[in-house]
Design an enzyme around this catalytic site. Sequence first.
Site, PDB file in Angstrom:
ATOM      1  CE1 TYR A 131     -20.324  94.139  13.428  1.00  0.00           C
ATOM      2  CE2 TYR A 131     -22.422  95.180  13.933  1.00  0.00           C
ATOM      3  CZ  TYR A 131     -21.607  94.074  13.968  1.00  0.00           C
ATOM      4  OH  TYR A 131     -22.049  92.905  14.539  1.00  0.00           O
ATOM      5  CE  LYS A 159     -18.103  93.954  16.478  1.00  0.00           C
ATOM      6  NZ  LYS A 159     -18.593  92.862  15.610  1.00  0.00           N
TER       7      LYS A 159
END
Length: 304
Positions: A131, A159
């Site tokens: 992330y 991501k």
Amino acid sequence: MFCGLSAFPLTPVNETGINEKAFVTLIQQLVAAGVDSIGALGSTGNYAYLNREERLRVLRLAVHSAEGIPVMISISAIRTSEVLRLAEDAQRAGASAVLLAPISYQTLTNDEVFLLYEQVTNSLSIPLCVYDNPSTSHFHFSDELHGRIAELPNVSSIKIPGVPSDPEAAKTRIRKLRTAIPPHVTIGVSGDSFAVTGLNAGCEAWYSVLGGLFPNVCLKMTRLAQAGFADEAKRLSALLEPIWTLFHQYGSLRVISAAAEISGLISSPSLPLPLQPLNQLAREHLEFILKDIQTTETSCSPFG
């Protein structure tokens, strides 16, 4: 599971607790739309404001209600020991993958971040998505660090926080990152206003805030981009420009919680203190915008 639309639903929570019934309703919407995966307890899912027991409860509700759609759950926390406990909870509760951001009160070094991912992946039996969210973590990944982390076991996706708005610059950005990571690791775009540009530039996934509330229109955009209909995907994204603007002005969490309240899916208040809802003027503007979005949502069905 790291391709297509990954919808990130809101976790409605206030000082009285989690609105479990409303959360399940949001998950059921995603199931009905047929999203590719569900990202529970992302930033939109208010993970940072929930304790371990609350996070486990939300995870169990998501997995139980997802009807077989893969559920990815955030395990981000300030201390590595807590991250490891959350990873254990995720695996035992049936999560299909975990999402991990390097959260810290102190500024982290590259070596400290690598060590975090190394320790966590050593104990994982399910895939992990990195992330990369500097707006909340205040940590900026280099491509070299992404490459080191992507070589760790079970790392399956990254991501990223948007792409350049220029299509050619976006393609260059994705190509550059892809040269640093193994071919089995996918790249997923977040920052919804950049989503179509990212998908058209070669990102395999869209990790979407809006998809957690309006999955049909987001799934349509995703399928169009996947099928090579770049211009049609951009046309749909342009229709949503007013809500992208509100996301940038007030933060996507505040906007999406207000949108869910206006749509009658959750009750107010739906944010944990000290977070405050949209001001009245912004809310009225959002109400006006939502009429067009709801019309588009109703008219859209999954493409392909």
